[in-house]
Enzyme design. Structure first.
Site, PDB file in Angstrom:
ATOM      1  N   LYS A  60      58.417  65.065  29.102  1.00 37.47           N
ATOM      2  CA  LYS A  60      58.103  65.657  27.826  1.00 37.47           C
ATOM      3  C   LYS A  60      59.077  66.769  27.467  1.00 37.47           C
ATOM      4  O   LYS A  60      59.210  67.141  26.311  1.00 37.47           O
ATOM      5  CB  LYS A  60      56.691  66.273  27.850  1.00 37.47           C
ATOM      6  CG  LYS A  60      55.610  65.314  28.174  1.00 37.47           C
ATOM      7  CD  LYS A  60      54.262  66.073  28.272  1.00 37.47           C
ATOM      8  CE  LYS A  60      53.299  65.274  29.098  1.00 37.47           C
ATOM      9  NZ  LYS A  60      52.129  66.042  29.502  1.00 37.47           N
ATOM     10  N   GLY A  61      59.726  67.331  28.472  1.00 38.55           N
ATOM     11  CA  GLY A  61      60.485  68.568  28.289  1.00 38.55           C
ATOM     12  C   GLY A  61      61.475  68.591  27.142  1.00 38.55           C
ATOM     13  O   GLY A  61      61.688  69.631  26.522  1.00 38.55           O
ATOM     14  N   ASP A 117      66.357  68.315  29.071  1.00 37.47           N
ATOM     15  CA  ASP A 117      66.127  69.759  28.975  1.00 37.47           C
ATOM     16  C   ASP A 117      66.857  70.532  30.061  1.00 37.47           C
ATOM     17  O   ASP A 117      67.543  71.505  29.792  1.00 37.47           O
ATOM     18  CB  ASP A 117      64.617  70.056  29.025  1.00 37.47           C
ATOM     19  CG  ASP A 117      63.899  69.302  30.139  1.00 37.47           C
ATOM     20  OD1 ASP A 117      64.572  68.712  31.018  1.00 37.47           O
ATOM     21  OD2 ASP A 117      62.654  69.289  30.135  1.00 37.47           O
ATOM     22  N   ASP A 120      68.372  70.178  37.493  1.00 37.50           N
ATOM     23  CA  ASP A 120      68.196  71.025  38.677  1.00 37.50           C
ATOM     24  C   ASP A 120      68.925  70.351  39.839  1.00 37.50           C
ATOM     25  O   ASP A 120      70.126  70.553  40.022  1.00 37.50           O
ATOM     26  CB  ASP A 120      66.685  71.199  38.911  1.00 37.50           C
ATOM     27  CG  ASP A 120      66.362  72.155  40.039  1.00 37.50           C
ATOM     28  OD1 ASP A 120      67.286  72.660  40.689  1.00 37.50           O
ATOM     29  OD2 ASP A 120      65.164  72.407  40.281  1.00 37.50           O
ATOM     30  N   PHE A 169      62.943  79.084  38.567  1.00 37.00           N
ATOM     31  CA  PHE A 169      62.107  78.215  37.756  1.00 37.00           C
ATOM     32  C   PHE A 169      61.919  78.859  36.392  1.00 37.00           C
ATOM     33  O   PHE A 169      61.565  80.028  36.284  1.00 37.00           O
ATOM     34  CB  PHE A 169      60.761  77.977  38.429  1.00 37.00           C
ATOM     35  CG  PHE A 169      60.013  76.839  37.822  1.00 37.00           C
ATOM     36  CD1 PHE A 169      60.320  75.530  38.170  1.00 37.00           C
ATOM     37  CD2 PHE A 169      59.036  77.059  36.859  1.00 37.00           C
ATOM     38  CE1 PHE A 169      59.657  74.466  37.575  1.00 37.00           C
ATOM     39  CE2 PHE A 169      58.366  75.997  36.264  1.00 37.00           C
ATOM     40  CZ  PHE A 169      58.680  74.705  36.630  1.00 37.00           C
ATOM     41  N   VAL A 170      62.168  78.092  35.334  1.00 37.97           N
ATOM     42  CA  VAL A 170      62.068  78.638  33.979  1.00 37.97           C
ATOM     43  C   VAL A 170      61.084  77.834  33.137  1.00 37.97           C
ATOM     44  O   VAL A 170      60.812  76.667  33.413  1.00 37.97           O
ATOM     45  CB  VAL A 170      63.449  78.658  33.280  1.00 37.97           C
ATOM     46  CG1 VAL A 170      64.390  79.641  33.951  1.00 37.97           C
ATOM     47  CG2 VAL A 170      64.082  77.264  33.235  1.00 37.97           C
ATOM     48  N   ASP A 176      57.762  73.352  30.975  1.00 33.07           N
ATOM     49  CA  ASP A 176      56.415  73.807  31.308  1.00 33.07           C
ATOM     50  C   ASP A 176      56.276  74.264  32.752  1.00 33.07           C
ATOM     51  O   ASP A 176      57.110  73.941  33.604  1.00 33.07           O
ATOM     52  CB  ASP A 176      55.426  72.667  31.112  1.00 33.07           C
ATOM     53  CG  ASP A 176      55.539  71.610  32.225  1.00 33.07           C
ATOM     54  OD1 ASP A 176      56.668  71.121  32.441  1.00 33.07           O
ATOM     55  OD2 ASP A 176      54.533  71.317  32.896  1.00 33.07           O
ATOM     56  N   ARG A 182      55.250  75.422  26.931  1.00 30.90           N
ATOM     57  CA  ARG A 182      56.267  74.594  26.264  1.00 30.90           C
ATOM     58  C   ARG A 182      56.623  75.108  24.876  1.00 30.90           C
ATOM     59  O   ARG A 182      57.735  74.890  24.401  1.00 30.90           O
ATOM     60  CB  ARG A 182      55.786  73.143  26.152  1.00 30.90           C
ATOM     61  CG  ARG A 182      55.659  72.405  27.483  1.00 30.90           C
ATOM     62  CD  ARG A 182      55.449  70.920  27.225  1.00 30.90           C
ATOM     63  NE  ARG A 182      54.972  70.180  28.382  1.00 30.90           N
ATOM     64  CZ  ARG A 182      55.764  69.643  29.311  1.00 30.90           C
ATOM     65  NH1 ARG A 182      57.060  69.788  29.232  1.00 30.90           N
ATOM     66  NH2 ARG A 182      55.239  68.965  30.321  1.00 30.90           N
TER      67      ARG A 182
HETATM   68  P1  IMP Z   1      65.955  67.461  38.932  1.00 33.02           P
HETATM   69  O1  IMP Z   1      65.654  66.029  39.231  1.00 33.02           O
HETATM   70  O2  IMP Z   1      65.809  68.333  40.154  1.00 33.02           O
HETATM   71  O3  IMP Z   1      67.314  67.666  38.298  1.00 33.02           O
HETATM   72  O4  IMP Z   1      64.847  67.997  37.964  1.00 33.02           O
HETATM   73  C1  IMP Z   1      64.846  67.668  36.641  1.00 33.02           C
HETATM   74  C2  IMP Z   1      63.489  67.728  35.995  1.00 33.02           C
HETATM   75  O5  IMP Z   1      62.618  68.647  36.665  1.00 33.02           O
HETATM   76  C3  IMP Z   1      63.631  68.256  34.586  1.00 33.02           C
HETATM   77  O6  IMP Z   1      63.741  67.185  33.683  1.00 33.02           O
HETATM   78  C4  IMP Z   1      62.368  69.046  34.392  1.00 33.02           C
HETATM   79  O7  IMP Z   1      61.342  68.206  33.920  1.00 33.02           O
HETATM   80  C5  IMP Z   1      62.001  69.520  35.758  1.00 33.02           C
HETATM   81  N1  IMP Z   1      62.502  70.884  36.033  1.00 33.02           N
HETATM   82  C6  IMP Z   1      63.560  71.237  36.809  1.00 33.02           C
HETATM   83  N2  IMP Z   1      63.715  72.561  36.848  1.00 33.02           N
HETATM   84  C7  IMP Z   1      62.740  73.077  36.056  1.00 33.02           C
HETATM   85  C8  IMP Z   1      62.390  74.418  35.665  1.00 33.02           C
HETATM   86  O8  IMP Z   1      63.010  75.433  36.046  1.00 33.02           O
HETATM   87  N3  IMP Z   1      61.324  74.540  34.824  1.00 33.02           N
HETATM   88  C9  IMP Z   1      60.612  73.466  34.370  1.00 33.02           C
HETATM   89  N4  IMP Z   1      60.910  72.203  34.701  1.00 33.02           N
HETATM   90  C10 IMP Z   1      61.961  72.007  35.536  1.00 33.02           C
HETATM   91 MG    MG Z   2      62.168  66.818  32.087  1.00 31.51          MG
END
Ligand code: IMP
Ligand code: MG
Length: 200
Positions: A60-61, A117, A120, A169-170, A176, A182
């Site tokens: 949803k982000g 969005d 990470d 974490f943001v 969210d 959100r």
């Molecule tokens: P990744 O697979 O570790 O790159 O994480 C990506 C997904 O995790 C993003 O699309 C977000 O939905 C969620 N995410 C990663 N970091 C954050 C954060 O700091 N706040 C909120 N959601 C996050």
């Molecule tokens: Mg996301």
């Protein structure tokens, strides 16, 4: 963005009074976000002129960013969405990605721009790009508002990057924690006690 972009929360969180006590600090303001999206939208407009652009939002982000960014892309575009499982209420990626909602339309031969969005670990995006690549789009690129630095990342190419942020974490602007925050117009961090008291 950090440093000069940091503003004390008390001056900005009155947008949602109930959230004010939960925000530790604002990392990126509403104005900074809108300025960056205008820049990215201008670049995308130039790069995709005369092509067949489909924006694919990662739910949803990305829904907030998608709405604002798309209005800076001055081209005929189409929208589609995918929903992927991520953290639940936790704050770290498990590496296990699940498609909760697939695209409504075929993307073969089309110019696909994934709207994400935040990147990470990059695992979610890596999975998504492999999955979309298999459908043979004419091109496949990514626009991401936030990229965490100083974290272990799998290599993913982000053609249109927004802001680099520290590995915290943001929340806000679509992001969210336990489905809250959100609708905050800025990107901020949460006070540690929020993680101790909130469970999904
Ligand atoms: P990744 O697979 O570790 O790159 O994480 C990506 C997904 O995790 C993003 O699309 C977000 O939905 C969620 N995410 C990663 N970091 C954050 C954060 O700091 N706040 C909120 N959601 C996050
Ligand atoms: Mg996301």
């Amino acid at each position: 963005m950090t440093g000069e972009g940091s503003v004390r929360a008390a001056t900005l969180t009155d947008h949602v009074a109930e959230y004010e006590q939960d925000i530790e600090r604002v990392l990126i303001t509403d104005e900074e976000i809108q300025g960056k999206l205008r820049e990215l939208g201008d670049r995308i407009t130039e790069d995709y002129r005369g092509r067949d652009l489909v924006l694919v939002g990662v739910l949803k982000g990305a829904f907030v960013m998608m709405a604002d960014l798309s209005r800076h892309i001055r081209l005929p575009i189409q929208f589609d969405f995918m929903a992927i499982s991520s953290y639940g209420a936790a704050t770290k990626t498990s590496g296990v990605v699940r498609i909760l909602k697939d695209l409504d339309h075929e993307i073969e031969g089309r110019d696909v721009l994934v709207v994400e969005d935040i990147v990470d670990s990059g695992l979610t995006l890596q999975y998504l790009l492999r999955n979309l690549e298999a459908r043979k789009p004419a091109s496949l690129e990514v626009v991401a508002l936030l990229m965490k630095t100083e974290v272990d990342q799998v290599p993913v190419t982000i053609k249109y990057p927004g802001f680099e942020i520290p590995p915290e974490f943001v929340v806000g602007y679509g992001l969210d924690y336990a489905e809250r925050y959100r609708n905050l117009p800025f990107i901020g961090t949460l006070k540690s006690q929020v993680y101790e008291t909130l469970v999904e």
